[in-house]
Design a protein around this motif. Structure first.
Motif, PDB file in Angstrom:
ATOM      1  N   PHE A   1      -5.077  -3.040  12.719  1.00 14.77           N
ATOM      2  CA  PHE A   1      -4.482  -2.478  11.500  1.00 14.77           C
ATOM      3  C   PHE A   1      -3.190  -1.730  11.818  1.00 14.77           C
ATOM      4  O   PHE A   1      -2.182  -1.886  11.125  1.00 14.77           O
TER       5      PHE A   1
ATOM      6  N   GLU B   1      -5.838   5.662   4.854  1.00 13.06           N
ATOM      7  CA  GLU B   1      -7.263   5.449   4.598  1.00 13.06           C
ATOM      8  C   GLU B   1      -7.752   4.156   5.247  1.00 13.06           C
ATOM      9  O   GLU B   1      -8.829   4.115   5.838  1.00 13.06           O
ATOM     10  N   LEU B   2      -6.940   3.110   5.179  1.00 10.20           N
ATOM     11  CA  LEU B   2      -7.321   1.843   5.800  1.00 10.20           C
ATOM     12  C   LEU B   2      -7.426   1.986   7.310  1.00 10.20           C
ATOM     13  O   LEU B   2      -8.407   1.537   7.919  1.00 10.20           O
ATOM     14  N   CYS B   3      -6.426   2.601   7.930  1.00  9.14           N
ATOM     15  CA  CYS B   3      -6.419   2.739   9.390  1.00  9.14           C
ATOM     16  C   CYS B   3      -7.535   3.673   9.877  1.00  9.14           C
ATOM     17  O   CYS B   3      -7.940   3.608  11.045  1.00  9.14           O
TER      18      CYS B   3
ATOM     19  N   GLU C   1      -2.921   5.168   1.166  1.00 11.27           N
ATOM     20  CA  GLU C   1      -3.778   3.984   1.276  1.00 11.27           C
ATOM     21  C   GLU C   1      -3.738   3.406   2.691  1.00 11.27           C
ATOM     22  O   GLU C   1      -4.769   2.964   3.215  1.00 11.27           O
TER      23      GLU C   1
ATOM     24  N   THR D   1     -13.126   0.646   1.688  1.00 14.19           N
ATOM     25  CA  THR D   1     -12.273   1.276   0.679  1.00 14.19           C
ATOM     26  C   THR D   1     -12.509   0.744  -0.730  1.00 14.19           C
ATOM     27  O   THR D   1     -12.066   1.353  -1.706  1.00 14.19           O
TER      28      THR D   1
ATOM     29  N   LEU E   1       0.834  -1.198   0.000  1.00 16.97           N
ATOM     30  CA  LEU E   1       0.000   0.000   0.000  1.00 16.97           C
ATOM     31  C   LEU E   1       0.869   1.247   0.000  1.00 16.97           C
ATOM     32  O   LEU E   1       1.963   1.251   0.563  1.00 16.97           O
TER      33      LEU E   1
ATOM     34  N   GLN F   1     -10.583   3.650   8.495  1.00 19.26           N
ATOM     35  CA  GLN F   1     -11.868   3.004   8.257  1.00 19.26           C
ATOM     36  C   GLN F   1     -12.611   2.595   9.537  1.00 19.26           C
ATOM     37  O   GLN F   1     -13.816   2.836   9.654  1.00 19.26           O
TER      38      GLN F   1
ATOM     39  N   TYR G   1     -13.645  -4.105   5.905  1.00 19.86           N
ATOM     40  CA  TYR G   1     -13.241  -2.694   5.790  1.00 19.86           C
ATOM     41  C   TYR G   1     -12.658  -2.343   4.420  1.00 19.86           C
ATOM     42  O   TYR G   1     -12.550  -1.163   4.090  1.00 19.86           O
ATOM     43  N   THR G   2     -12.260  -3.352   3.652  1.00 20.20           N
ATOM     44  CA  THR G   2     -11.699  -3.058   2.326  1.00 20.20           C
ATOM     45  C   THR G   2     -12.628  -3.516   1.209  1.00 20.20           C
ATOM     46  O   THR G   2     -12.266  -3.460   0.039  1.00 20.20           O
TER      47      THR G   2
ATOM     48  N   LEU H   1     -10.541  -7.487   7.856  1.00 17.86           N
ATOM     49  CA  LEU H   1      -9.955  -6.693   6.769  1.00 17.86           C
ATOM     50  C   LEU H   1     -10.847  -6.700   5.536  1.00 17.86           C
ATOM     51  O   LEU H   1     -10.990  -5.677   4.850  1.00 17.86           O
TER      52      LEU H   1
ATOM     53  N   VAL I   1      -7.582  -5.806   0.654  1.00 17.42           N
ATOM     54  CA  VAL I   1      -6.236  -5.874   1.222  1.00 17.42           C
ATOM     55  C   VAL I   1      -6.160  -7.101   2.122  1.00 17.42           C
ATOM     56  O   VAL I   1      -7.076  -7.356   2.911  1.00 17.42           O
TER      57      VAL I   1
END
Length: 307
Positions: free
Chosen positions: A144, A124-126, A121, A244, A117, A128, A238-239, A235, A248
């Motif tokens: 995460f 953005e993931l953390c 990115e 997102t 990532l 979420q 959330y992805t 994961l 991931v």
């Protein structure tokens, strides 16, 4: 030959798996992989085939059979490695006179760049779990952050126990592949997320009357230890379409940790130690990734790059 008795394939496979678990101390995941690979061998040759009668032609026919079933190169090579180890065991304990598996060669693997990532990115993931009320927000944010901060494998993060945490939760001793211990580190964002989660965990179970005796850091909503499959599911939520929309895996965060460390100038041997790689060559592939990444950025940014 041991006890002058010809051993059937199924009998020796069972004995071998017990040996791997009780003597070699392999993990449950590793035992499962060996069992699956050797089941392929028994499926093709027959469970009651005498191990001493198996030839290298038999083994090569098994490899061809697996390839015809469209198994990946990695899966075929896993089978070859399992067969080699199994036959080495049989030779060591005198069940066979000649190890025909020594003639097997692994097949060439296609070169895939590990998925990693970019910094936006990761951010953005953390973010979420904070903005999406999907599962257990504070726990998921801590997972995460800690995966990205430490470079841990998902199996290592779910095995992490509260008493493993040291120095104000800034580091921990974990047991990785081959039962080798190493120290991993958690930076400030990870420590803060962990502190919020642990406090929320205590409050949540107190309110719900659940006795919290689970030693693992990460638990499910019933209070039991979270599994690797559970982290993958978290994961995926959330992805996926609710988050997102760019899937991931936990391993992608490990790849991201490695590439981030090397691109910032960390010594490859230090990164090797942090990742728990047995071989420096495994870590060095990330140096190629960072080089390719720089070239790609240059080609996209420089006015003459695309020429």
């Amino acid at each position: 030959m041991a006890d002058n008795v010809e051993k059937m394939l199924y009998s020796l496979v069972d004995e071998f798996l017990v040996y791997l678990e009780s003597v070699r101390g392999l993990s449950a995941n590793s035992i499962r992989t060996y069992r699956n690979d050797l089941n392929h061998l028994m499926e093709q040759l027959g469970r009651e085939k005498s191990v001493a009668e198996i030839t290298v032609v038999d083994l090569r026919n098994c490899i061809a059979w697996l390839s015809a079933r469209k198994l990946s190169s990695a899966s075929v090579n896993s089978f070859i490695a399992a067969v080699r180890t199994f036959f080495a065991y049989c030779r060591k304990f005198g069940y066979i006179e000649t190890n025909v598996a020594l003639e097997l060669k692994t097949i060439k693997m296609p070169q895939h760049m590990p998925r990693f990532l970019t910094a936006p990115e990761v951010d953005e993931l953390c973010r979420q779990p904070v903005v999406n009320e999907l599962l257990w927000q504070k726990r998921d944010a801590a997972i995460f952050e800690m995966l990205y901060s430490s470079g841990c494998r998902v199996s290592e993060i779910v095995s992490l126990k509260i008493h493993d945490l040291q120095n104000g939760n800034s580091s921990a001793i974990i047991t990785g592949k081959g039962n080798k211990d190493r120290r991993v580190y958690f930076e400030e964002d990870a420590r803060n997320a962990l502190a919020l989660y642990l406090e929320d965990r205590k409050d949540r179970f107190h309110r719900e009357g659940i006795e919290d005796r689970t030693p693992e850091v990460f638990v499910n909503q019933s209070g039991g230890a979270l599994t690797a499959g559970g982290v993958r599911y978290i994961l995926s939520r959330y992805t996926g379409s609710e988050g997102t929309k760019h899937h991931v895996s936990p391993h992608a965060l490990r790849h991201t940790f490695a590439t981030s460390m090397l691109s910032k100038g960390a010594d490859v041997r230090v990164v090797q130690e942090m990742l728990g790689h047995a071989s420096i060559s495994t870590t060095q592939r990330y140096t190629h990734i960072t080089t390719e990444r720089l070239i790609d950025i240059y080609n996209r940014a420089h006015p003459h790059g695309k020429k």
